[in-house]
Design a protein around this motif. Structure first.
Motif, mmCIF file in Angstrom:
data_model
loop_
_atom_site.group_PDB
_atom_site.id
_atom_site.type_symbol
_atom_site.label_atom_id
_atom_site.label_comp_id
_atom_site.label_asym_id
_atom_site.label_seq_id
_atom_site.Cartn_x
_atom_site.Cartn_y
_atom_site.Cartn_z
ATOM 1 N N TYR A 185 24.156 36.194 31.653
ATOM 2 C CA TYR A 185 25.347 36.825 30.887
ATOM 3 C C TYR A 185 25.208 36.980 29.313
ATOM 4 C CZ TYR A 185 28.275 35.443 35.100
ATOM 5 O OH TYR A 185 28.767 35.317 36.139
ATOM 6 N N LYS A 186 25.586 38.061 28.773
ATOM 7 C CA LYS A 186 25.489 38.000 27.213
ATOM 8 C C LYS A 186 27.105 37.632 26.876
ATOM 9 C CE LYS A 186 25.506 41.982 24.808
ATOM 10 N NZ LYS A 186 26.336 41.882 23.766
ATOM 11 N N LEU A 187 27.077 36.339 26.169
ATOM 12 C CA LEU A 187 28.170 36.019 25.583
ATOM 13 C C LEU A 187 28.049 35.792 24.209
ATOM 14 C CD1 LEU A 187 31.203 35.011 26.234
ATOM 15 C CD2 LEU A 187 30.121 32.696 26.734
ATOM 16 N N GLY A 188 29.067 36.452 23.254
ATOM 17 C CA GLY A 188 28.753 36.155 22.033
ATOM 18 C C GLY A 188 27.573 36.410 21.298
ATOM 19 N N GLY A 189 26.821 37.538 21.902
ATOM 20 C CA GLY A 189 25.412 37.949 21.466
ATOM 21 C C GLY A 189 24.294 37.096 21.827
ATOM 22 N N LYS A 190 24.889 36.063 22.828
ATOM 23 C CA LYS A 190 23.691 34.877 23.163
ATOM 24 C C LYS A 190 23.615 35.464 24.685
ATOM 25 C CE LYS A 190 23.823 31.540 19.438
ATOM 26 N NZ LYS A 190 25.204 31.586 19.107
ATOM 27 N N LEU A 191 22.300 34.934 25.419
ATOM 28 C CA LEU A 191 22.230 35.016 26.654
ATOM 29 C C LEU A 191 21.955 33.830 27.405
ATOM 30 C CD1 LEU A 191 18.929 37.866 26.669
ATOM 31 C CD2 LEU A 191 21.758 38.349 26.985
ATOM 32 N N PHE A 192 22.954 33.813 28.460
ATOM 33 C CA PHE A 192 22.976 32.650 29.466
ATOM 34 C C PHE A 192 22.491 32.816 30.834
ATOM 35 C CE2 PHE A 192 25.688 32.152 25.691
ATOM 36 C CZ PHE A 192 25.617 30.908 25.391
ATOM 37 N N THR A 193 21.965 31.878 31.502
ATOM 38 C CA THR A 193 21.591 32.338 32.756
ATOM 39 C C THR A 193 22.138 31.529 33.929
ATOM 40 O OG1 THR A 193 19.364 33.249 32.195
ATOM 41 C CG2 THR A 193 19.712 32.526 34.577
ATOM 42 N N CYS A 194 22.545 31.983 34.912
ATOM 43 C CA CYS A 194 23.121 30.923 35.960
ATOM 44 C C CYS A 194 22.500 31.378 37.391
ATOM 45 C CB CYS A 194 24.559 30.749 36.189
ATOM 46 S SG CYS A 194 25.483 32.193 37.033
ATOM 47 N N LYS A 195 22.156 30.703 38.311
ATOM 48 C CA LYS A 195 21.548 31.064 39.580
ATOM 49 C C LYS A 195 22.624 30.721 40.629
ATOM 50 C CE LYS A 195 17.294 28.841 37.932
ATOM 51 N NZ LYS A 195 16.749 30.108 37.443
ATOM 52 N N GLN A 196 22.267 31.656 41.550
ATOM 53 C CA GLN A 196 23.325 31.783 42.828
ATOM 54 C C GLN A 196 22.526 31.826 44.201
ATOM 55 O OE1 GLN A 196 26.257 34.813 41.588
ATOM 56 N NE2 GLN A 196 25.575 36.050 43.338
ATOM 57 N N ASP A 197 23.004 31.613 45.324
ATOM 58 C CA ASP A 197 22.290 31.620 46.383
ATOM 59 C C ASP A 197 22.602 32.976 47.419
ATOM 60 O OD1 ASP A 197 24.740 31.053 47.391
ATOM 61 O OD2 ASP A 197 24.125 29.195 48.385
ATOM 62 N N HIS A 198 23.241 33.924 46.759
ATOM 63 C CA HIS A 198 23.324 35.063 47.545
ATOM 64 C C HIS A 198 23.342 36.390 46.277
ATOM 65 C CE1 HIS A 198 27.373 33.803 45.894
ATOM 66 N NE2 HIS A 198 27.498 35.049 46.034
ATOM 67 N N THR A 199 23.149 37.542 46.822
ATOM 68 C CA THR A 199 23.298 38.692 45.925
ATOM 69 C C THR A 199 24.490 38.823 45.495
ATOM 70 O OG1 THR A 199 22.796 41.151 45.769
ATOM 71 C CG2 THR A 199 23.642 40.297 48.051
ATOM 72 N N PRO A 200 24.673 39.116 44.151
ATOM 73 C CA PRO A 200 26.258 39.694 43.366
ATOM 74 C C PRO A 200 26.659 41.011 44.150
ATOM 75 C CG PRO A 200 24.422 39.821 42.061
ATOM 76 C CD PRO A 200 23.933 39.235 43.216
ATOM 77 N N PHE A 201 25.529 41.632 44.649
ATOM 78 C CA PHE A 201 26.214 43.094 45.068
ATOM 79 C C PHE A 201 26.680 43.060 46.530
ATOM 80 C CE2 PHE A 201 22.549 43.436 41.652
ATOM 81 C CZ PHE A 201 23.652 43.834 40.721
ATOM 82 N N ASP A 202 27.572 42.392 46.854
ATOM 83 C CA ASP A 202 28.114 42.213 48.336
ATOM 84 C C ASP A 202 29.233 42.375 48.318
ATOM 85 O OD1 ASP A 202 29.118 40.106 46.596
ATOM 86 O OD2 ASP A 202 28.614 38.340 47.870
ATOM 87 N N VAL A 203 29.855 43.303 47.497
ATOM 88 C CA VAL A 203 31.465 43.678 47.447
ATOM 89 C C VAL A 203 31.444 44.972 48.547
ATOM 90 C CG1 VAL A 203 33.044 44.746 46.086
ATOM 91 C CG2 VAL A 203 31.808 43.046 45.189
ATOM 92 N N VAL A 204 32.181 44.630 49.498
ATOM 93 C CA VAL A 204 32.339 45.448 50.666
ATOM 94 C C VAL A 204 33.210 46.594 50.530
ATOM 95 C CG1 VAL A 204 33.111 45.600 53.074
ATOM 96 C CG2 VAL A 204 31.615 43.623 52.377
ATOM 97 N N ALA A 205 34.284 46.467 49.678
ATOM 98 C CA ALA A 205 35.457 47.281 49.411
ATOM 99 C C ALA A 205 36.051 47.140 47.998
ATOM 100 C CB ALA A 205 36.177 47.716 50.622
ATOM 101 N N TRP A 206 36.545 47.917 47.504
ATOM 102 C CA TRP A 206 37.529 47.843 46.201
ATOM 103 C C TRP A 206 38.336 48.876 46.197
ATOM 104 C CZ3 TRP A 206 37.091 51.667 42.657
ATOM 105 C CH2 TRP A 206 36.007 52.479 42.712
ATOM 106 N N HIS A 207 39.604 48.499 45.439
ATOM 107 C CA HIS A 207 40.283 49.462 44.831
ATOM 108 C C HIS A 207 40.706 49.172 43.400
ATOM 109 C CE1 HIS A 207 44.435 47.600 44.822
ATOM 110 N NE2 HIS A 207 43.812 46.806 45.898
ATOM 111 N N GLY A 208 41.034 50.164 42.495
ATOM 112 C CA GLY A 208 41.494 50.068 41.064
ATOM 113 C C GLY A 208 40.652 51.281 40.456
#
Ligand SMILES: [Fe+2]
Length: 334
Positions: free
Chosen positions: A128-151
């Motif tokens: 994440y870039k927040l206020g010009g600084k970088l922060f990292t978090c870990k997760q146990d699955h891909t973030p690219f798992d959005v099956v459908a969206w609208h908007g």
């Protein structure tokens, strides 16, 4: 390169250059600060977002909004380009006013991704870039798992070759804001935080005119970048370079283009053949970064009026004679 304001104040912008030669792997990036308008100069960008995939070529631009997750891989192995980042606002199309229903950038030419998801229950990092600084978090699955969206809060891309340039068919040089592709509002009504304009190949037909931008002042700070071709600046304004004209500062062309434009026969002509130039305008004043100021690739000998001669001095004798005949005093320096 330069910027103004702050993501923490939710108003301002930053102009970056990028250069990369490595794919992101099990990593995603999130810009919590603002929206990125990405302008590739060299190398395709294969961008995977939460909302689907975008393959972006040089000559196209893409916008990835605040707080969306995305990653980039490089089909060509490396890539360079520009980014205009805006805080507290979003890009939108202009109100065309008297132009009417279409012209400049037409809505039909913008492309957005469709949902694309993967099943991957392995470890991923999200930066994440927040206020010009970088922060990292870990997760146990891909973030690219959005099956459908609208908007409609969705990344998009646009091919600059589709841009419909408008200009003078009679006389005069038109303000380059006429070439605005996308604009973003500031907190002041009627004033743009950022305008993204495209200056490409087109016909130049104006008569009884000095066709290039004449010497002028404008309220906007202008940052000019080159994707490909030659813009006609003397010196090394090459793809990847940026030029800043600060707001209200006087500027115009150098001696070469100036003299050529003075003497040319004003026939209809195709100009900027094979050239793609981008103009990043803002109503704000811009502060240069340390990198832009002190880079050993900076050209310090640039100036709008460089090399121009005072042509009226050729008529010194006539001017003095006319002044004397009119009963005027001596003109200092003549
Ligand atoms: Fe200007």
């Amino acid at each position: 390169y330069d910027g103004n304001g702050s993501p923490m104040l939710v108003e301002g912008l930053a102009i970056h250059t990028y250069a990369c030669n490595s794919d992101m792997d099990k990593e995603a990036f999130v810009n919590s600060d603002g929206d990125f308008l990405i302008i590739p100069v060299k190398g395709q960008l294969d961008i995977q977002t939460e909302l689907g995939r975008l393959l972006v070529f040089p000559g196209e631009i893409t916008v990835v909004q605040r707080e969306l997750k995305w990653k980039v891989t490089l089909p060509d192995g490396s890539a360079t380009g520009y980014i205009q980042e805006i805080f507290g606002s979003h890009y939108e199309l202009l109100n065309l006013g008297v132009v009417g229903s279409h012209g400049l950038a037409n809505p039909r030419d913008f492309e957005h991704p469709v949902a694309h998801f993967e099943v991957d229950q392995t470890n991923w990092e999200v930066i994440y870039k927040l206020g010009g600084k970088l922060f990292t978090c870990k997760q146990d699955h891909t973030p690219f798992d959005v099956v459908a969206w609208h908007g409609n809060y969705v990344p998009y891309k646009y091919n600059l070759d589709f841009f419909i340039s408008l200009g003078s068919l009679t006389r005069e040089h038109i303000d380059p804001s006429i070439w605005t592709v996308l604009t973003a509002r500031s907190m002041t009504p009627g004033v743009a935080l950022a305008d993204f304009a495209f200056i490409g190949e087109r016909w130049d037909v104006a008569e009884q005119s000095f066709r290039p931008p004449f010497f002028h002042r404008n309220t906007a700070s202008e940052v000019l970048g080159l994707i490909k071709g030659e813009f006609g600046f003397t010196g090394d304004f090459v793809p990847g370079a940026l030029v800043l004209e600060s707001g209200f500062g006087p500027h115009g062309r150098e001696d070469g283009p100036y003299n050529a434009a003075q003497d040319m026969e004003l026939k209809p002509m195709k100009i900027l053949k094979g050239t793609q130039t981008v103009l990043l305008e803002t109503s704000m004043m811009m502060t240069l970064t340390e990198h832009a100021t002190n880079s050993n690739r900076r050209q310090s000998n640039k100036g709008g009026a460089r090399g121009l001669e005072a042509k009226f001095l050729k008529y010194k004798d006539q001017i003095l004679a006319d002044a004397k005949a009119a009963g005027l005093g001596l003109i200092p320096g003549l």
